[in-house]
Design a protein around this motif. Structure first.
Motif, short mmCIF file in Angstrom:
data_model
loop_
_atom_site.label_atom_id
_atom_site.label_comp_id
_atom_site.label_asym_id
_atom_site.label_seq_id
_atom_site.Cartn_x
_atom_site.Cartn_y
_atom_site.Cartn_z
N GLU A 198 10.01 62.78 -24.79
CA GLU A 198 10.59 63.13 -26.01
C GLU A 198 11.47 61.96 -26.34
OE1 GLU A 198 13.35 66.04 -27.58
OE2 GLU A 198 11.60 67.01 -28.07
N LEU A 199 12.41 61.74 -25.48
CA LEU A 199 13.37 60.49 -25.98
C LEU A 199 12.63 59.04 -25.96
CD1 LEU A 199 16.39 61.54 -23.72
CD2 LEU A 199 16.20 61.11 -26.46
N ARG A 200 11.66 58.94 -25.11
CA ARG A 200 11.00 57.83 -24.95
C ARG A 200 10.03 57.53 -26.19
NH1 ARG A 200 5.93 58.57 -21.40
NH2 ARG A 200 5.41 59.47 -23.51
N ASN A 204 11.12 54.55 -29.11
CA ASN A 204 10.00 53.76 -29.42
C ASN A 204 9.57 53.90 -30.69
OD1 ASN A 204 9.53 52.62 -26.71
ND2 ASN A 204 8.00 54.03 -26.26
N HIS A 205 9.55 54.83 -31.30
CA HIS A 205 9.28 55.19 -32.70
C HIS A 205 10.38 54.40 -33.37
CE1 HIS A 205 7.65 56.93 -36.62
NE2 HIS A 205 9.23 57.30 -36.76
N ASN A 206 11.47 54.57 -33.53
CA ASN A 206 12.49 53.90 -34.14
C ASN A 206 12.69 52.53 -34.03
OD1 ASN A 206 13.70 56.55 -34.69
ND2 ASN A 206 15.02 56.40 -33.12
N LEU A 207 12.14 52.05 -32.93
CA LEU A 207 12.01 50.50 -32.74
C LEU A 207 10.61 50.00 -33.34
CD1 LEU A 207 13.02 49.84 -28.99
CD2 LEU A 207 14.21 49.35 -31.08
N GLY A 208 9.67 50.99 -33.79
CA GLY A 208 8.59 50.35 -34.46
C GLY A 208 7.33 50.39 -33.42
#
Length: 211
Positions: A198-200, A204-208
């Protein structure tokens, strides 16, 4: 040596949790744990202030997270079953991990803590979990920064650096540290695996990054 939950008996409470927990652990020959939980309580309060969590709840969770240290590893599965705590296969294989669940039960039963957010944070402080709350992450990180081993944690510099970015980054730094060494671990707890995934994905999503 305490081998059954019934053997704990009553513990007199003064209403000052810090003192009550310390005296409880000292009474049951766990002075090093008493020192550890007080440090974690202080660190949890500091991190809570940084990230907008309830500092008192964080401090209390820190004090309570390892109170089950009064039970040696080899009786923890028996104790967990005695008090009705679910035992996962990974916990049966490596009983140290179930201490987080036993501590949560003891926090409510012996120390009369009723706030679910405190009990839940105590109950996942070793592994974290999916959908972890802010308080869960505060305690998780505080416990890893003020670890109960000798010397300096080998990951301390990295977690401290990541904590300047976000609480999620700090939590993931430690989980990734374990994940990269998972072949050396006795077990990989499913809650830890869920928290890692979940954290990964979230970071990753927040970094695009879609991966």
């Amino acid at each position: 040596m305490i081998c059954s939950y019934r053997e704990l008996g009553e513990h007199e409470l003064t209403g000052i949790l810090r003192n009550d927990v310390a005296s409880f652990l000292q009474k049951h020959q766990c002075p090093k744990t008493a020192e550890h939980v007080l440090k974690v309580g202080e660190e949890a309060r500091r991190i809570a202030v940084l990230y907008g969590a309830d500092p008192t709840a964080a401090e209390y969770a820190g004090y309570l997270h390892d109170i089950s240290a009064v039970f040696p590893n080899h009786v923890r599965i028996q104790v967990a079953r005695e008090i009705g705590v679910e035992v996962l296969p990974e916990e049966e294989q490596f009983p140290m991990i179930i201490h987080q669940k036993i501590s949560a039960y003891m926090a409510e039963d012996l120390f009369k803590i009723t706030e679910p957010e405190i009990l839940n944070a105590v109950g996942c402080h070793t592994t974290l979990r999916s959908k972890a709350t802010l308080l869960d992450k505060v305690l998780f990180v505080a416990d890893k920064m003020e670890w109960d081993q000798t010397g300096i944690p080998p990951y301390l510099e990295e977690i401290t650096e990541q904590l300047q970015t976000s609480l999620d980054h700090a939590a993931f730094e430690y989980i990734q540290y374990l994940w990269n060494r998972r072949e050396l671990l006795k077990v990989v707890h499913p809650w830890l695996r869920d928290a890692y995934d979940e954290l990964r994905d979230s970071l990753n999503h927040n970094l695009g990054n879609p991966k």
